[in-house]
Design an enzyme around this catalytic site. Structure first.
Site, mmCIF file in Angstrom:
data_model
loop_
_atom_site.group_PDB
_atom_site.id
_atom_site.type_symbol
_atom_site.label_atom_id
_atom_site.label_comp_id
_atom_site.label_asym_id
_atom_site.label_seq_id
_atom_site.Cartn_x
_atom_site.Cartn_y
_atom_site.Cartn_z
ATOM 1 N N CYS A 194 18.195 -13.488 22.000
ATOM 2 C CA CYS A 194 18.270 -14.590 21.048
ATOM 3 C C CYS A 194 17.675 -14.143 19.708
ATOM 4 C CB CYS A 194 17.565 -15.817 21.628
ATOM 5 S SG CYS A 194 17.735 -17.310 20.634
ATOM 6 N N ASP A 242 28.884 -19.461 23.898
ATOM 7 C CA ASP A 242 27.819 -19.373 22.895
ATOM 8 C C ASP A 242 28.458 -19.368 21.512
ATOM 9 O OD1 ASP A 242 25.494 -18.950 21.470
ATOM 10 O OD2 ASP A 242 25.033 -17.002 22.360
ATOM 11 N N HIS A 273 24.579 -19.028 26.219
ATOM 12 C CA HIS A 273 23.510 -18.395 25.460
ATOM 13 C C HIS A 273 22.257 -18.418 26.348
ATOM 14 C CE1 HIS A 273 21.328 -17.343 21.706
ATOM 15 N NE2 HIS A 273 20.335 -18.017 22.279
#
Length: 304
Positions: A194, A242, A273
């Site tokens: 991330c 995502d 995600h």
């Protein structure tokens, strides 16, 4: 619909994709907790309450320990490093394989956390790398504020309050410190998730001659002209569901091709995600394991 299931009774139910999307907005600061919970309440799903969906999405770090911090095959310590262009001093979680003799060295991998500080999941990732024979170092961007506070909401707020440019320089300093460590070889990799995926891409651009292998998990690219310095090698992991991150990939891939960069990208079908994070229902065990096997093979190939 996703394949993730939770239940208040014995009958499993599926979490709607909208809930994953809203959690992604919440986790990245686009909506607050009240708005997130209000949206969950609008879902009409038999067998699911707001509490059950919210609990399934919010990390439970007791689930994330694959390698015990007491495992005799590794040794973990907290180390500080100078960061003159960042916050002055940084700190991180250093994990070494205990099998190294006094004269032996090992390739190093910098491990970069999400947008909430050095949580237990990221520490476990560092331990997994040490079990695979690497020296792993996971800095905590929140060190200037006292470190990861023990919960993600406060950690997210703390990290967003810091100067992002200084955070970036803290990770540059961490990479340089790890590269110079007397137990590491001259090979340095980075893996991040991330926000950490972004930092992995950023370091591949900012330190193209120092980073020998970069593995961004669902990370956005470095900004502006900086990304034109990326030459790889990179191994990029994306979850199909995502939209926010995936929207940045076509332009980034064009830049990598224009640069002649060495890269491989994988998109994991129906994955969310955060699919590698085994502390929430976004976790996809099959995809996470495959991505991790590919990551270790990639590091073995380019770090030696």
């Amino acid at each position: 619909m996703t394949s993730s299931t939770v239940s208040e009774t014995s009958a499993p139910v599926t979490i709607p994709q909208e809930a994953f999307d809203w959690y992604d907005e919440y986790a990245h600061g686009d909506i607050d907790r009240r708005t997130f919970l209000s949206r969950l309440a609008s879902l009409s799903v038999a067998g699911l309450s707001v509490g059950v969906i919210g609990s399934a999405l919010i990390p439970d770090y007791a689930k994330a320990e694959q390698v015990s911090f007491n495992d005799p095959a590794i040794k973990a310590t907290y180390e500080e490093f100078p960061s003159p262009k960042g916050h002055g001093t940084g700190s991180g979680y250093l994990v070494l394989p205990t099998g190294l003799t006094a004269s032996e060295t090992a390739p190093a991998v910098l491990v970069v956390h999400e947008n909430r500080g050095l949580n237990p999941y990221i520490k476990d990732v560092a331990r997994r790398l040490a079990m695979a024979g690497f020296i792993a170092f996971a800095p905590d961007a929140l060190f200037p504020l006292g470190g990861y506070p023990g919960n993600d909401d406060d950690g997210r707020a703390m990290q967003s309050s810091l100067d992002k440019a200084k955070i970036e320089q803290d990770f540059v300093a961490a990479a340089e410190w790890l590269s110079a460590h007397d137990k590491t070889t001259d090979k340095l990799g980075v893996v991040g998730f991330c926000f950490g995926g972004y930092i992995s891409n950023f370091l591949a651009a900012a330190l193209p001659d120092k980073i020998d292998a970069a593995v961004p998990f669902y990370g956005t690219p470095a900004k502006g002209e900086l990304r034109e310095q990326v030459k790889g090698p990179l191994l990029l992991h994306f979850g199909e569901n995502d939209k926010r991150v995936n929207a940045t990939w076509p332009d980034y891939e064009k830049t990598l091709k224009d640069n002649g960069a060495v890269y491989t990208a994988h998109v994991y079908a129906k994955a969310q995600h955060g699919f590698h994070n085994d502390s929430t229902s976004r976790y996809s065990p099959k995809d996470a394991e495959l991505a991790w096997q590919r990551t270790i093979a990639f590091f073995n190939q380019y770090l030696g």
